[in-house]
Design a protein around this motif. Sequence first.
Motif, mmCIF file in Angstrom:
data_model
loop_
_atom_site.group_PDB
_atom_site.id
_atom_site.type_symbol
_atom_site.label_atom_id
_atom_site.label_comp_id
_atom_site.label_asym_id
_atom_site.label_seq_id
_atom_site.Cartn_x
_atom_site.Cartn_y
_atom_site.Cartn_z
ATOM 1 N N LEU A 28 3.624 14.438 -42.080
ATOM 2 C CA LEU A 28 3.508 15.645 -41.251
ATOM 3 C C LEU A 28 4.883 16.075 -40.731
ATOM 4 C CD1 LEU A 28 0.240 14.867 -39.268
ATOM 5 C CD2 LEU A 28 0.536 16.512 -41.112
ATOM 6 N N SER A 29 5.680 15.099 -40.297
ATOM 7 C CA SER A 29 7.041 15.419 -39.828
ATOM 8 C C SER A 29 7.870 16.023 -40.959
ATOM 9 C CB SER A 29 7.740 14.168 -39.309
ATOM 10 O OG SER A 29 7.088 13.697 -38.174
ATOM 11 N N LEU A 30 7.735 15.423 -42.151
ATOM 12 C CA LEU A 30 8.480 15.935 -43.305
ATOM 13 C C LEU A 30 8.085 17.365 -43.622
ATOM 14 C CD1 LEU A 30 8.684 13.042 -45.926
ATOM 15 C CD2 LEU A 30 10.434 13.938 -44.444
ATOM 16 N N LEU A 31 6.780 17.643 -43.507
ATOM 17 C CA LEU A 31 6.301 19.008 -43.767
ATOM 18 C C LEU A 31 6.945 19.997 -42.791
ATOM 19 C CD1 LEU A 31 2.491 18.914 -44.609
ATOM 20 C CD2 LEU A 31 4.315 19.983 -45.915
ATOM 21 N N VAL A 32 6.965 19.603 -41.519
ATOM 22 C CA VAL A 32 7.566 20.478 -40.504
ATOM 23 C C VAL A 32 9.045 20.711 -40.825
ATOM 24 C CG1 VAL A 32 8.211 20.626 -38.058
ATOM 25 C CG2 VAL A 32 5.955 19.796 -38.687
ATOM 26 N N ILE A 33 9.748 19.630 -41.103
ATOM 27 C CA ILE A 33 11.186 19.743 -41.398
ATOM 28 C C ILE A 33 11.396 20.564 -42.670
ATOM 29 C CG2 ILE A 33 13.246 18.426 -42.055
ATOM 30 C CD1 ILE A 33 12.148 16.164 -40.230
ATOM 31 N N GLY A 34 10.560 20.290 -43.688
ATOM 32 C CA GLY A 34 10.672 21.026 -44.955
ATOM 33 C C GLY A 34 10.477 22.518 -44.751
ATOM 34 N N ILE A 35 9.469 22.884 -43.973
ATOM 35 C CA ILE A 35 9.196 24.308 -43.745
ATOM 36 C C ILE A 35 10.322 24.943 -42.917
ATOM 37 C CG2 ILE A 35 7.626 25.919 -42.581
ATOM 38 C CD1 ILE A 35 5.344 23.940 -43.473
ATOM 39 N N VAL A 36 10.784 24.205 -41.921
ATOM 40 C CA VAL A 36 11.885 24.726 -41.087
ATOM 41 C C VAL A 36 13.126 24.995 -41.948
ATOM 42 C CG1 VAL A 36 13.563 23.986 -39.330
ATOM 43 C CG2 VAL A 36 11.134 23.771 -38.881
ATOM 44 N N LEU A 37 13.390 24.100 -42.902
ATOM 45 C CA LEU A 37 14.555 24.296 -43.774
ATOM 46 C C LEU A 37 14.292 25.350 -44.845
ATOM 47 C CD1 LEU A 37 15.762 20.603 -44.278
ATOM 48 C CD2 LEU A 37 17.012 22.419 -43.134
ATOM 49 N N THR A 38 13.014 25.484 -45.232
ATOM 50 C CA THR A 38 12.676 26.433 -46.299
ATOM 51 C C THR A 38 12.959 27.876 -45.870
ATOM 52 O OG1 THR A 38 10.965 24.988 -47.181
ATOM 53 C CG2 THR A 38 10.781 27.301 -47.741
ATOM 54 N N LEU A 39 12.627 28.205 -44.608
ATOM 55 C CA LEU A 39 12.736 29.604 -44.182
ATOM 56 C C LEU A 39 14.150 30.180 -44.362
ATOM 57 C CD1 LEU A 39 10.381 29.499 -41.079
ATOM 58 C CD2 LEU A 39 9.941 30.571 -43.287
ATOM 59 N N PRO A 40 15.174 29.587 -43.742
ATOM 60 C CA PRO A 40 16.503 30.185 -43.942
ATOM 61 C C PRO A 40 17.023 30.027 -45.365
ATOM 62 C CG PRO A 40 16.676 28.169 -42.646
ATOM 63 C CD PRO A 40 15.228 28.433 -42.835
ATOM 64 N N ALA A 41 16.693 28.872 -45.995
ATOM 65 C CA ALA A 41 17.214 28.652 -47.353
ATOM 66 C C ALA A 41 16.602 29.663 -48.330
ATOM 67 C CB ALA A 41 16.916 27.226 -47.795
ATOM 68 N N ALA A 42 15.311 29.917 -48.180
ATOM 69 C CA ALA A 42 14.665 30.904 -49.061
ATOM 70 C C ALA A 42 15.238 32.290 -48.785
ATOM 71 C CB ALA A 42 13.154 30.895 -48.820
ATOM 72 N N GLY A 43 15.509 32.574 -47.531
ATOM 73 C CA GLY A 43 16.121 33.858 -47.179
ATOM 74 C C GLY A 43 17.475 34.021 -47.837
ATOM 75 N N TRP A 44 18.282 32.945 -47.767
ATOM 76 C CA TRP A 44 19.607 32.996 -48.408
ATOM 77 C C TRP A 44 19.475 33.239 -49.902
ATOM 78 C CZ3 TRP A 44 24.195 33.979 -46.838
ATOM 79 C CH2 TRP A 44 24.588 33.675 -45.530
ATOM 80 N N LEU A 45 18.524 32.545 -50.500
ATOM 81 C CA LEU A 45 18.344 32.678 -51.951
ATOM 82 C C LEU A 45 17.892 34.100 -52.294
ATOM 83 C CD1 LEU A 45 18.553 30.739 -54.394
ATOM 84 C CD2 LEU A 45 16.082 30.585 -54.326
ATOM 85 N N ALA A 46 16.987 34.657 -51.478
ATOM 86 C CA ALA A 46 16.515 36.024 -51.717
ATOM 87 C C ALA A 46 17.679 37.007 -51.625
ATOM 88 C CB ALA A 46 15.434 36.379 -50.704
ATOM 89 N N LEU A 47 18.525 36.823 -50.606
ATOM 90 C CA LEU A 47 19.681 37.718 -50.456
ATOM 91 C C LEU A 47 20.651 37.550 -51.622
ATOM 92 C CD1 LEU A 47 20.603 37.647 -46.665
ATOM 93 C CD2 LEU A 47 19.460 39.432 -47.968
ATOM 94 N N ASP A 48 20.799 36.315 -52.059
ATOM 95 C CA ASP A 48 21.683 36.054 -53.194
ATOM 96 C C ASP A 48 21.174 36.781 -54.438
ATOM 97 O OD1 ASP A 48 23.963 34.695 -54.154
ATOM 98 O OD2 ASP A 48 22.667 33.295 -55.221
ATOM 99 N N ASN A 49 19.835 36.689 -54.626
ATOM 100 C CA ASN A 49 19.228 37.394 -55.763
ATOM 101 C C ASN A 49 19.413 38.897 -55.626
ATOM 102 O OD1 ASN A 49 17.811 35.722 -57.814
ATOM 103 N ND2 ASN A 49 16.997 34.748 -55.988
ATOM 104 N N LEU A 50 19.200 39.412 -54.406
ATOM 105 C CA LEU A 50 19.369 40.848 -54.189
ATOM 106 C C LEU A 50 20.803 41.280 -54.476
ATOM 107 C CD1 LEU A 50 17.386 41.760 -50.949
ATOM 108 C CD2 LEU A 50 17.207 42.846 -53.180
ATOM 109 N N GLY A 51 21.737 40.450 -53.988
ATOM 110 C CA GLY A 51 23.153 40.750 -54.217
ATOM 111 C C GLY A 51 23.456 40.828 -55.706
ATOM 112 N N LYS A 52 22.874 39.888 -56.454
ATOM 113 C CA LYS A 52 23.102 39.879 -57.906
ATOM 114 C C LYS A 52 22.459 41.110 -58.548
ATOM 115 C CE LYS A 52 24.126 35.160 -59.093
ATOM 116 N NZ LYS A 52 24.088 34.385 -57.871
ATOM 117 N N ALA A 53 21.245 41.456 -58.039
ATOM 118 C CA ALA A 53 20.547 42.634 -58.568
ATOM 119 C C ALA A 53 21.376 43.885 -58.326
ATOM 120 C CB ALA A 53 19.179 42.774 -57.901
ATOM 121 N N VAL A 54 21.949 43.988 -57.145
ATOM 122 C CA VAL A 54 22.793 45.140 -56.813
ATOM 123 C C VAL A 54 24.043 45.119 -57.681
ATOM 124 C CG1 VAL A 54 24.212 46.164 -54.991
ATOM 125 C CG2 VAL A 54 21.930 45.360 -54.477
ATOM 126 N N GLY A 55 24.554 43.906 -57.883
ATOM 127 C CA GLY A 55 25.714 43.766 -58.747
ATOM 128 C C GLY A 55 25.418 44.288 -60.142
#
Lengths: 300, 221
Positions: A28-55
């Motif tokens: 359960l602790s791992l799930l919480v930590i995993g989700i907490v880390l997923t949110l910003p990391a997924a956001g970064w990845l989405a922005l990275d993809n968007l940046g590449k798409a714009v590129g």
Amino acid sequence: MRIWLAQHRAALRDALRRLAGAPLGNILSLLVIGIVLTLPAAGWLALDNLGKAVGNAAGSQQISIFLNPDAERRDIGEIESRLRTTVPGQWRFIARETALKRLQDTEGMAEIVASLPRNPLPDAFVIEPADTRPDSLETLAGAFREWPKVAHVQLDSAWIKRFDAFLRIARLALSLLGGLLAAALVAVTFNTIRLQILAQADEIEVARLIGATDAFIRRPFQYYGALQGAFGGLLASLLIAVGSHLLSGPVGELVALYGGSFALHGPSSRDALLLTAAGAALGWLGAAFSVALHLRRETP
Amino acid sequence: MIVASALTKRYPEGREALAGVSFEIADGEMAFITGHSGAGKSTLFRLMAGIERPTSGSIVVNGQNLAALRKGAVPYLRRNFGLIFQDQKLLFDRNVLANVMLPLAIVGLPHREAERRALAALDKVGLHGREKALPIALSGGEQQRLAIARAVVNRPAILLADEPTANLDAASAADILEIFRAFHQVGVTVIVATHDPQWMARLSPRILRLEQGRLLAGGTA
């Protein structure tokens, strides 16, 4: 050194034993930590993809140079020469006759073109520069405007600039969110370790009384926090990879509907390693705070 | 060698547990600190073990003044002592062997060597064969012997015990004191804080008698 390494090995073993000792709570602790880390990391990845798409979109960005009606063959040659020597990328010349022919071939335009007393279109160059950064395109367009016999330079980069500004704001917002969530992760680990310390208060007291240093007391808890954070980071990488995989098909189809092509990329092994290391570092920090606070309180 | 000079301990609420106590205990000596409840025996035990610091005065153990010792050095000093507490402070969720191996883990002894030494210590105190038992399964006397095994496993030069025979029947207390005598005979300095005078005649230790925080006498019984 050998003793120091042996003590670290023992602390790591102890931390692994504790992780394995309470599987449900730890999952359960791992799930919480995993989700907490997923949110910003997924956001970064989405922005990275968007940046590449714009590129990619910016890769087909064009600058059109329209010449004065009185430009002669010699002037065109001069501009070709300048383009050849000063602008990396591709370009092509469209003669005014060719442009008129294309316009004529466009459905519904034939009669209108036929009614014109003379060809109103200028000679033009269409340039696709190698450097498609908004600032570079703007600078290039400004330079073209200074060239002789150039009547008008058209650069449609405003949307790219707007998008670039959006990406900057989004990255900043995501950094703030990442900072907050990192603090949350430290707090979660702090609390988890605090509960463990309370459960082992007797053991800690005895160990201190018979000669354990603070480092000896801290070590297993710090390993525990770091391991929990690292596993949380791995889980976050896995969640993002699965999410990217599931989204890549629909995103590709959507982009295709707009006549483009784009492949969504998931986290690389370097990203996963970074996320794991970040999780471990934050977990370690939370544990270190927790133990330090306890030891300070309990020191006579 | 332990040298206490004008040792005073005053607690924040104003109670003076020790007042100007001075004494010397030579290497290899056996000394009993005696006195009624509240005389200051446990306070002296805690000051000698570096668990508390004196309000004034000094206590020097093997050349190190505990009153001036920096905090980080205290754990290393405690490793010179074998400490036996009144409440034993055993870890009840760990078996006998693991309890005895704890001091060896603290000094970083390899597991196999630590196990060998812990078994030898258990053998010395008569707990051979009880390694896997949990402390809760031991009798009061056995628990005290386990505490002694943990205290001596690091081969300390000084054995410091606070009321080691409290709550033990006469036979168990006699066993414990025989163990102390055995360690004393091999050169270990043994210091026992006790309010129970019946053992002094048998062991002929040096007596440091405390009353209301003051040292009344120091000599041999």
